[in-house]
Design a protein around this motif. Structure first.
Motif, PDB file in Angstrom:
ATOM      1  N   PRO A   1     -58.075 -27.064 -16.444  1.00  0.00           N
ATOM      2  CA  PRO A   1     -59.307 -27.821 -15.975  1.00  0.00           C
ATOM      3  C   PRO A   1     -59.123 -29.163 -15.041  1.00  0.00           C
ATOM      4  O   PRO A   1     -59.933 -29.500 -14.543  1.00  0.00           O
ATOM      5  N   ASP A   2     -57.781 -29.734 -15.427  1.00  0.00           N
ATOM      6  CA  ASP A   2     -57.572 -31.222 -14.694  1.00  0.00           C
ATOM      7  C   ASP A   2     -57.609 -30.647 -13.064  1.00  0.00           C
ATOM      8  O   ASP A   2     -57.822 -31.704 -12.262  1.00  0.00           O
ATOM      9  N   HIS A   3     -57.663 -29.493 -12.630  1.00  0.00           N
ATOM     10  CA  HIS A   3     -58.103 -29.079 -11.251  1.00  0.00           C
ATOM     11  C   HIS A   3     -58.944 -28.011 -10.901  1.00  0.00           C
ATOM     12  O   HIS A   3     -59.485 -27.966  -9.871  1.00  0.00           O
ATOM     13  N   SER A   4     -59.477 -27.583 -11.989  1.00  0.00           N
ATOM     14  CA  SER A   4     -60.634 -26.333 -11.830  1.00  0.00           C
ATOM     15  C   SER A   4     -62.118 -27.109 -12.510  1.00  0.00           C
ATOM     16  O   SER A   4     -63.118 -26.337 -12.111  1.00  0.00           O
ATOM     17  N   ALA A   5     -62.090 -28.066 -13.136  1.00  0.00           N
ATOM     18  CA  ALA A   5     -63.215 -28.433 -13.754  1.00  0.00           C
ATOM     19  C   ALA A   5     -64.306 -28.391 -12.859  1.00  0.00           C
ATOM     20  O   ALA A   5     -65.478 -28.289 -13.484  1.00  0.00           O
ATOM     21  N   THR A   6     -64.319 -28.929 -11.777  1.00  0.00           N
ATOM     22  CA  THR A   6     -65.162 -29.188 -10.642  1.00  0.00           C
ATOM     23  C   THR A   6     -65.538 -27.833  -9.949  1.00  0.00           C
ATOM     24  O   THR A   6     -66.203 -27.921  -8.906  1.00  0.00           O
ATOM     25  N   PHE A   7     -65.089 -26.914 -10.190  1.00  0.00           N
ATOM     26  CA  PHE A   7     -65.075 -25.411  -9.608  1.00  0.00           C
ATOM     27  C   PHE A   7     -66.573 -25.018  -9.157  1.00  0.00           C
ATOM     28  O   PHE A   7     -67.180 -24.653  -8.343  1.00  0.00           O
ATOM     29  N   ALA A   8     -67.369 -25.146 -10.515  1.00  0.00           N
ATOM     30  CA  ALA A   8     -68.591 -24.513 -10.431  1.00  0.00           C
ATOM     31  C   ALA A   8     -69.496 -25.452  -9.501  1.00  0.00           C
ATOM     32  O   ALA A   8     -70.276 -25.016  -8.848  1.00  0.00           O
ATOM     33  N   ARG A   9     -69.226 -26.811  -9.766  1.00  0.00           N
ATOM     34  CA  ARG A   9     -70.031 -27.570  -8.959  1.00  0.00           C
ATOM     35  C   ARG A   9     -69.839 -27.662  -7.429  1.00  0.00           C
ATOM     36  O   ARG A   9     -70.881 -28.064  -6.530  1.00  0.00           O
ATOM     37  N   LEU A  10     -68.719 -27.130  -7.095  1.00  0.00           N
ATOM     38  CA  LEU A  10     -68.280 -26.991  -5.780  1.00  0.00           C
ATOM     39  C   LEU A  10     -69.027 -25.960  -5.205  1.00  0.00           C
ATOM     40  O   LEU A  10     -69.630 -25.602  -4.118  1.00  0.00           O
ATOM     41  N   LEU A  11     -69.184 -24.658  -6.024  1.00  0.00           N
ATOM     42  CA  LEU A  11     -70.026 -23.584  -5.373  1.00  0.00           C
ATOM     43  C   LEU A  11     -71.390 -23.907  -5.631  1.00  0.00           C
ATOM     44  O   LEU A  11     -72.218 -23.034  -4.638  1.00  0.00           O
ATOM     45  N   GLU A  12     -72.056 -24.538  -6.507  1.00  0.00           N
ATOM     46  CA  GLU A  12     -73.381 -25.257  -6.128  1.00  0.00           C
ATOM     47  C   GLU A  12     -73.594 -25.688  -4.863  1.00  0.00           C
ATOM     48  O   GLU A  12     -74.560 -25.456  -4.241  1.00  0.00           O
ATOM     49  N   ARG A  13     -72.733 -26.670  -4.485  1.00  0.00           N
ATOM     50  CA  ARG A  13     -72.676 -27.296  -3.073  1.00  0.00           C
ATOM     51  C   ARG A  13     -72.597 -26.427  -1.855  1.00  0.00           C
ATOM     52  O   ARG A  13     -72.898 -26.513  -0.891  1.00  0.00           O
ATOM     53  N   TYR A  14     -71.412 -25.536  -2.040  1.00  0.00           N
ATOM     54  CA  TYR A  14     -71.032 -24.900  -1.004  1.00  0.00           C
ATOM     55  C   TYR A  14     -70.982 -23.335  -1.571  1.00  0.00           C
ATOM     56  O   TYR A  14     -69.943 -22.759  -1.654  1.00  0.00           O
ATOM     57  N   PRO A  15     -72.427 -22.990  -1.587  1.00  0.00           N
ATOM     58  CA  PRO A  15     -72.277 -21.519  -2.101  1.00  0.00           C
ATOM     59  C   PRO A  15     -71.903 -20.309  -1.324  1.00  0.00           C
ATOM     60  O   PRO A  15     -71.295 -19.253  -1.842  1.00  0.00           O
ATOM     61  N   ASP A  16     -71.520 -20.613  -0.171  1.00  0.00           N
ATOM     62  CA  ASP A  16     -71.071 -19.596   1.077  1.00  0.00           C
ATOM     63  C   ASP A  16     -69.533 -19.609   0.990  1.00  0.00           C
ATOM     64  O   ASP A  16     -68.847 -18.966   1.609  1.00  0.00           O
ATOM     65  N   VAL A  17     -68.735 -20.598   0.392  1.00  0.00           N
ATOM     66  CA  VAL A  17     -67.299 -20.541   0.418  1.00  0.00           C
ATOM     67  C   VAL A  17     -66.646 -19.283  -0.220  1.00  0.00           C
ATOM     68  O   VAL A  17     -67.062 -18.719  -1.140  1.00  0.00           O
ATOM     69  N   THR A  18     -65.699 -18.917   0.656  1.00  0.00           N
ATOM     70  CA  THR A  18     -64.824 -17.748   0.084  1.00  0.00           C
ATOM     71  C   THR A  18     -63.960 -18.222  -1.049  1.00  0.00           C
ATOM     72  O   THR A  18     -63.266 -19.104  -0.441  1.00  0.00           O
ATOM     73  N   VAL A  19     -63.737 -17.755  -2.178  1.00  0.00           N
ATOM     74  CA  VAL A  19     -62.787 -18.311  -3.133  1.00  0.00           C
ATOM     75  C   VAL A  19     -61.388 -17.388  -2.852  1.00  0.00           C
ATOM     76  O   VAL A  19     -61.406 -15.982  -2.834  1.00  0.00           O
ATOM     77  N   ILE A  20     -60.466 -17.969  -2.887  1.00  0.00           N
ATOM     78  CA  ILE A  20     -59.135 -17.167  -2.497  1.00  0.00           C
ATOM     79  C   ILE A  20     -58.169 -17.649  -3.826  1.00  0.00           C
ATOM     80  O   ILE A  20     -58.152 -18.980  -4.295  1.00  0.00           O
TER      81      ILE A  20
END
Ligand code: FEO
Length: 398
Positions: free
Chosen positions: A83-102
């Motif tokens: 989580p020190d690198h992923s904790a803001t993942f959900a916020r990222l998807l809210e802001r950029y819903p079309d991003v492709t997750v690799i």
């Protein structure tokens, strides 16, 4: 307000610093703070490498928006799910819903478990590649550096290596995001060593494995998830990693660790240390009840030799020394020479118990017999300590 930096044409640093955090991972003091790094690479497609800890989320999103400008975000590569690198993942998807997750397969499972994310992920594994325009992403599996899902990403056209936790360090960045060897050696190296041994030190075999994979790559820049970015001086830092991950000593020196209740075992440890120092050998002394265990661990791995001196307590090893020895064992402490000193007022036995733990580790060599102090150092035990100190010093110099 944004504070992103362009590291190279099309490559941006988006991270932030936390100087208020008391304990990293709720375990390790970080008096010099810590940075959480993320990167954006812009080509025909735009690629984000990891998000950040929640503590610096607002800075990160400002930086990301600035670096993107009018471009949309095409990909986020989830290299590490801690989580020190992923904790803001959900916020990222809210802001950029079309991003492709690799992500790796294991990271995809963790995305579901942490965030309930069941969207489509572009799953990648060792050796897979993805063109993003003039550049290619090549994925390198780095399991257990430091979790099983970890990926490195290499960009062969530029020589960029995005190395997740590897080559990271405690210590906030202060404007100079590119590492300079001499500054790093003076200001970061102790923290880098403490970070390595406490965070990923248990997994030396896996670190060696990924270092072998990286050995054939032409690298111009190494972008870790904590601490400075490496360019010209990387070979110097890589050499440290090769030594650390092979569990080899970094320096021929002695670390004397003691556990003392009323000062008599401390007295024994200092007499011993003086005898070692008098022979011209580098020696440091640590009270295991005072120095943080993460520093003790780091020093034990740094030095070629160690002395463990403990009073007998509750018919066993003094608790802080016992915890330290178990911590060493848990981190695969090995390949070292050691000596034992015990104290006891009526039934000394800490020595045999400490030796039992240390002798069970890989490639450990005891110097001399255990030296026993009965309550307080006397003329006889003083002589034994001085003799042991000379023996240790000779061994270091051999
Ligand atoms: Fe910096 Fe394993 O997380």
């Amino acid at each position: 307000m944004q504070n992103c930096q362009e590291l190279a044409a099309g490559l941006y640093y988006l991270g932030g610093n936390d100087r208020r955090l008391a304990l990293f991972e709720s375990a390790y003091p970080v008096p010099r703070g810590v940075s959480y790094n993320a990167y954006l690479l812009k080509d025909e497609k735009t690629v984000l490498f990891d998000t950040v800890d929640i503590a610096v989320g607002d800075f990160f999103f400002d930086n990301l928006a600035c670096a993107l400008g009018e471009d949309k975000l095409d990909y986020v590569v989830v290299q590490h799910m801690e989580p020190d690198h992923s904790a803001t993942f959900a916020r990222l998807l809210e802001r950029y819903p079309d991003v492709t997750v690799i992500a790796s397969q294991k990271a995809a499972v963790m995305l579901k478990n942490y965030f309930g994310y069941t969207g489509k992920a572009y799953l990648v594994k060792e050796g897979d590649t993805l063109s993003i325009g003039k550049r290619t992403l090549t994925f390198i599996g780095a399991p257990m550096v430091h979790w099983p899902e970890v990926l490195f990403t290499y960009v062969p056209e530029e020589g960029f290596l995005f190395s997740a936790d590897a080559f990271g360090t405690f210590g906030a960045l202060a404007g100079n995001v590119i590492a300079e060897k001499d500054v790093f050696a003076a200001e970061y190296l102790d923290d880098a060593r403490r970070y390595y041994f406490n965070i990923v030190g248990k997994y030396g075999v896996q670190v060696q494995s990924v270092l072998k994979k990286a050995a054939g790559l032409k690298i111009s820049m190494v972008c870790p998830l904590h601490g400075p970015i490496w360019k010209d001086d990387f070979a110097w830092y890589l050499e440290k990693y090769l030594i650390w991950s092979a569990y080899k000593p970094e320096e021929k020196c002695v670390a004397v660790f003691y556990a003392s209740v009323y000062g008599h075992t401390q007295n024994a440890a200092e007499i011993l240390a003086s005898a070692i120092g008098a022979e011209g050998v580098r020696v440091k002394v640590f009270d295991v009840s005072v120095t943080h265990p993460s520093e003790l661990l780091s020093e034990a791995f740094r030095c070629s030799h160690a002395v463990f001196a403990s009073t007998t307590y509750n018919n066993g090893i003094f608790v802080n020394m016992e915890n330290f020895l178990n911590d060493l064992k848990a981190h695969n402490y090995q390949n070292r020479a050691y000596a034992i000193v015990e104290n006891g007022s009526w039934a000394p036995q800490a020595g045999s118990l400490m030796d039992g733990i240390l002798a069970g580790l890989k490639n450990m060599r005891r110097i001399g017999e255990k030296t026993t102090v009965l309550s307080a150092v006397n003329a006889s035990s003083r002589e034994a300590l001085v003799t042991l100190g000379k023996q240790i010093a000779e061994d270091v110099k051999a």
